[in-house]
Design a protein around this motif. Structure first.
Motif, PDB file in Angstrom:
ATOM      1  N   ALA A 152       0.827  -1.207   0.000  1.00  9.31           N
ATOM      2  CA  ALA A 152       0.000   0.000   0.000  1.00  9.31           C
ATOM      3  C   ALA A 152       0.864   1.261   0.000  1.00  9.31           C
ATOM      4  N   MET A 153       1.971   1.234   0.747  1.00  8.60           N
ATOM      5  CA  MET A 153       2.890   2.377   0.740  1.00  8.60           C
ATOM      6  C   MET A 153       3.487   2.594  -0.642  1.00  8.60           C
ATOM      7  N   ARG A 154       3.873   1.498  -1.269  1.00 10.50           N
ATOM      8  CA  ARG A 154       4.475   1.595  -2.598  1.00 10.50           C
ATOM      9  C   ARG A 154       3.467   2.166  -3.598  1.00 10.50           C
ATOM     10  N   GLU A 155       2.231   1.730  -3.499  1.00  2.00           N
ATOM     11  CA  GLU A 155       1.190   2.245  -4.392  1.00  2.00           C
ATOM     12  C   GLU A 155       0.926   3.719  -4.133  1.00  2.00           C
ATOM     13  N   ALA A 156       0.953   4.141  -2.863  1.00  2.00           N
ATOM     14  CA  ALA A 156       0.751   5.552  -2.542  1.00  2.00           C
ATOM     15  C   ALA A 156       1.892   6.396  -3.094  1.00  2.00           C
ATOM     16  N   ASP A 157       3.104   5.844  -3.069  1.00  2.00           N
ATOM     17  CA  ASP A 157       4.262   6.574  -3.580  1.00  2.00           C
ATOM     18  C   ASP A 157       4.192   6.802  -5.083  1.00  2.00           C
ATOM     19  N   ALA A 158       3.397   6.001  -5.769  1.00  2.00           N
ATOM     20  CA  ALA A 158       3.295   6.168  -7.217  1.00  2.00           C
ATOM     21  C   ALA A 158       2.799   7.561  -7.586  1.00  2.00           C
ATOM     22  N   GLY A 159       1.996   8.148  -6.711  1.00  2.00           N
ATOM     23  CA  GLY A 159       1.487   9.485  -7.002  1.00  2.00           C
ATOM     24  C   GLY A 159       1.907  10.542  -6.009  1.00  2.00           C
ATOM     25  N   GLN A 160       2.504  10.101  -4.863  1.00  2.00           N
ATOM     26  CA  GLN A 160       2.815  11.060  -3.799  1.00  2.00           C
ATOM     27  C   GLN A 160       4.236  10.886  -3.265  1.00  2.00           C
ATOM     28  N   LEU A 206       8.849   2.809   3.554  1.00  2.00           N
ATOM     29  CA  LEU A 206       8.629   1.389   3.284  1.00  2.00           C
ATOM     30  C   LEU A 206       9.901   0.568   3.424  1.00  2.00           C
ATOM     31  N   GLU A 207      11.101   1.174   3.192  1.00  2.00           N
ATOM     32  CA  GLU A 207      12.345   0.418   3.337  1.00  2.00           C
ATOM     33  C   GLU A 207      12.534  -0.092   4.764  1.00  2.00           C
ATOM     34  N   LEU A 208      12.096   0.714   5.737  1.00  2.00           N
ATOM     35  CA  LEU A 208      12.180   0.298   7.138  1.00  2.00           C
ATOM     36  C   LEU A 208      11.381  -0.974   7.367  1.00  2.00           C
ATOM     37  N   PHE A 209      10.213  -1.039   6.778  1.00  2.00           N
ATOM     38  CA  PHE A 209       9.325  -2.184   7.013  1.00  2.00           C
ATOM     39  C   PHE A 209       9.733  -3.397   6.190  1.00  2.00           C
ATOM     40  N   GLU A 210      10.322  -3.168   5.030  1.00 10.24           N
ATOM     41  CA  GLU A 210      10.855  -4.293   4.265  1.00 10.24           C
ATOM     42  C   GLU A 210      11.985  -4.975   5.041  1.00 10.24           C
ATOM     43  N   GLU A 211      12.833  -4.184   5.665  1.00 13.60           N
ATOM     44  CA  GLU A 211      13.922  -4.747   6.461  1.00 13.60           C
ATOM     45  C   GLU A 211      13.385  -5.470   7.690  1.00 13.60           C
ATOM     46  N   ALA A 212      12.420  -4.853   8.372  1.00 10.26           N
ATOM     47  CA  ALA A 212      11.827  -5.487   9.554  1.00 10.26           C
ATOM     48  C   ALA A 212      11.122  -6.782   9.176  1.00 10.26           C
ATOM     49  N   GLU A 234       8.677 -13.085  22.349  1.00  8.54           N
ATOM     50  CA  GLU A 234       9.241 -11.816  21.885  1.00  8.54           C
ATOM     51  C   GLU A 234       9.014 -11.642  20.385  1.00  8.54           C
ATOM     52  N   ALA A 235       9.136 -12.734  19.633  1.00 15.45           N
ATOM     53  CA  ALA A 235       8.902 -12.661  18.188  1.00 15.45           C
ATOM     54  C   ALA A 235       7.437 -12.380  17.893  1.00 15.45           C
ATOM     55  N   ARG A 236       6.557 -13.037  18.630  1.00 20.51           N
ATOM     56  CA  ARG A 236       5.117 -12.785  18.433  1.00 20.51           C
ATOM     57  C   ARG A 236       4.767 -11.344  18.816  1.00 20.51           C
ATOM     58  N   LEU A 237       5.362 -10.822  19.870  1.00 18.88           N
ATOM     59  CA  LEU A 237       5.152  -9.437  20.276  1.00 18.88           C
ATOM     60  C   LEU A 237       5.675  -8.483  19.203  1.00 18.88           C
ATOM     61  N   ALA A 238       6.872  -8.749  18.695  1.00 15.14           N
ATOM     62  CA  ALA A 238       7.431  -7.897  17.647  1.00 15.14           C
ATOM     63  C   ALA A 238       6.546  -7.903  16.402  1.00 15.14           C
ATOM     64  N   ALA A 239       5.988  -9.064  16.062  1.00 17.72           N
ATOM     65  CA  ALA A 239       5.111  -9.156  14.897  1.00 17.72           C
ATOM     66  C   ALA A 239       3.882  -8.267  15.073  1.00 17.72           C
ATOM     67  N   ALA A 240       3.312  -8.247  16.275  1.00 16.07           N
ATOM     68  CA  ALA A 240       2.148  -7.404  16.539  1.00 16.07           C
ATOM     69  C   ALA A 240       2.526  -5.929  16.481  1.00 16.07           C
ATOM     70  N   GLU A 241       3.650  -5.575  17.081  1.00 21.02           N
ATOM     71  CA  GLU A 241       4.043  -4.165  17.134  1.00 21.02           C
ATOM     72  C   GLU A 241       4.434  -3.642  15.754  1.00 21.02           C
ATOM     73  N   TRP A 242       5.120  -4.458  14.956  1.00 20.79           N
ATOM     74  CA  TRP A 242       5.444  -4.034  13.599  1.00 20.79           C
ATOM     75  C   TRP A 242       4.194  -3.957  12.727  1.00 20.79           C
ATOM     76  N   SER A 243       3.194  -4.786  12.999  1.00 19.50           N
ATOM     77  CA  SER A 243       1.927  -4.688  12.264  1.00 19.50           C
ATOM     78  C   SER A 243       1.289  -3.321  12.491  1.00 19.50           C
ATOM     79  N   LEU A 244       1.255  -2.887  13.740  1.00 20.17           N
ATOM     80  CA  LEU A 244       0.688  -1.577  14.062  1.00 20.17           C
ATOM     81  C   LEU A 244       1.468  -0.460  13.380  1.00 20.17           C
ATOM     82  N   ARG A 245       2.797  -0.521  13.447  1.00 17.42           N
ATOM     83  CA  ARG A 245       3.621   0.530  12.855  1.00 17.42           C
ATOM     84  C   ARG A 245       3.464   0.564  11.336  1.00 17.42           C
ATOM     85  N   ALA A 246       3.445  -0.620  10.713  1.00 20.86           N
ATOM     86  CA  ALA A 246       3.344  -0.665   9.253  1.00 20.86           C
ATOM     87  C   ALA A 246       1.989  -0.166   8.774  1.00 20.86           C
ATOM     88  N   ALA A 247       0.928  -0.571   9.457  1.00 19.58           N
ATOM     89  CA  ALA A 247      -0.403  -0.129   9.052  1.00 19.58           C
ATOM     90  C   ALA A 247      -0.571   1.369   9.276  1.00 19.58           C
TER      91      ALA A 247
END
Length: 379
Positions: free
Chosen positions: A252-260, A271-277, A305-318
């Motif tokens: 969704a970020m990549r698609e938004a960047d197509a025009g903005q 988006l590079e931050l989230f691709e790395e994460a 800790e991995a399950r927690l990180a997955a939830a927290e990165w989901s919030l940040r990415a969305a």
């Protein structure tokens, strides 16, 4: 169902094709109208989505493949990915049960998607953590138990669907886990709540009123050693939802960047931050999935800790996807605002972020409030 070695990573291209043809056209109806994508789920079962972790050695890639398949669905729709997780969890119970008759009769049906099912473990997981009491109570009778109580939110259910349930038995130590069927005598369901997201998951209240649960329906008695066995895989499977959502948010970020792109460049999280994460999370989850029955406190700390990180990165990415989309993301049928609402579900589904943090705190203090992995020898 006999376990055999995996043949290598699953080819999910047929699944992705079905997502495009059978799921993408339904996403708005699932999200806004609460449509339950039953036909799509059954077709996903036909291409093996629910089978990899239960028909082969789960540690030889089966659990990793199940997570990857769920993520492929979650890229498009978290409601459907969550329903897939419920189905996967139901198969996980059956595949690990010592009740061979129950396992052999139902596991092929669940693994293929012909028999749909749910989990029912939200309440007992909270109960073992001291958050709430076990809500079902059973009395031993000839040939089984008579069970009464109610479970407020169980998902992926409908008439004839099955689900795992844990009930206490007054006067004895240790609970019992069984597989109940919606519509069997004494077991009824009703939709009593409506949600801001995940409305298409067929989440219902289960009423159990003097239901006879035959010995043939018992998954484990006592339940605790069995729960110790299945808990790591149960929690790891949830990562598929998070990985799919993060990947979808990046798209969704990549698609938004197509025009903005020019103005989005000023946003602090790109988006590079989230691709790395995402790459780091995928590697960690794959490594953990190679030992799905390991349950030492140190291993469980890493897993939680991995399950927690997955939830927290989901919030940040969305959240980042919403900011990238701008005003367009605020439209009623916009992907960005839907992904943000879905991300909160990853954060609150059992075990929620606060539950995970409680468990990690207890492990650090040398206690471990869930106590499930302490009931069997460490692997």
């Amino acid at each position: 169902m006999q376990r055999t070695p995996q043949d290598g990573p699953a080819d999910w291209s047929p699944l992705r094709a079905l997502v495009r043809s059978d799921l993408v056209p339904l996403v708005d109806a699932i999200d806004q109208d609460g449509l339950y994508p039953e036909a799509a789920l059954r077709r996903f079962g036909e291409v093996g989505l629910f089978a990899r972790h239960v028909t082969g050695d789960p540690g030889a890639g089966g659990l990793r493949d199940a997570i990857a398949g769920m993520a492929a669905v979650g890229e498009t729709c978290l409601s459907t990915a969550f329903a897939a997780w419920c189905q996967d969890a139901c198969g996980w119970y059956l595949s690990n049960s010592a009740n061979t008759a129950l396992r052999d009769s139902l596991l092929p049906e669940v693994a293929s998607g012909r028999q749909l099912g749910g989990t029912g473990l939200s309440n007992p997981m909270k109960a073992y953590a001291g958050i709430e009491p076990v809500r079902l109570t059973g009395e031993r009778v000839s040939g089984g138990y008579v069970v009464t109580g109610a479970l407020p939110w169980v998902s992926n259910l409908g008439d004839g669907h099955v689900f795992g349930a844990v009930f206490s038995v007054p006067g004895r130590t240790g609970n019992v886990m069984a597989l109940l069927r919606c519509g069997q005598e004494g077991v009824s369901i009703a939709q009593r709540s409506h949600f801001c997201a995940l409305e298409g998951t067929r989440t219902v209240t289960v009423m159990v009123k003097h239901a006879f649960v035959a010995d043939g329906q018992i998954l484990a008695d006592p339940a605790e050693p069995f729960l110790a066995t299945i808990t790591p895989g149960f929690i790891l499977l949830q990562a598929g939802m998070a990985l799919g959502l993060i990947r979808g948010a990046v798209t969704a970020m990549r698609e938004a960047d197509a025009g903005q792109a020019a103005i989005n460049a000023y946003l602090p999280e790109r988006l590079e931050l989230f691709e790395e994460a995402l790459a780091g999370l995928e590697a960690t989850i794959a490594e953990l999935a190679a030992t799905p029955y390991r349950n030492t406190p140190d291993h469980m700390r890493t897993l939680l800790e991995a399950r927690l990180a997955a939830a927290e990165w989901s919030l940040r990415a969305a959240n980042a996807a919403m900011l990238h989309a701008g005003a367009r993301g605020y439209l009623r049928n916009a992907t960005a605002q839907r992904r943000l609402r879905e991300a909160y579900f990853v954060a609150i589904v059992t075990p929620s972020i606060k539950h995970l943090r409680k468990e990690l705190s207890e492990i650090e203090q040398g206690r471990g409030s869930m106590r499930l992995w302490k009931a069997v020898p460490a692997s």
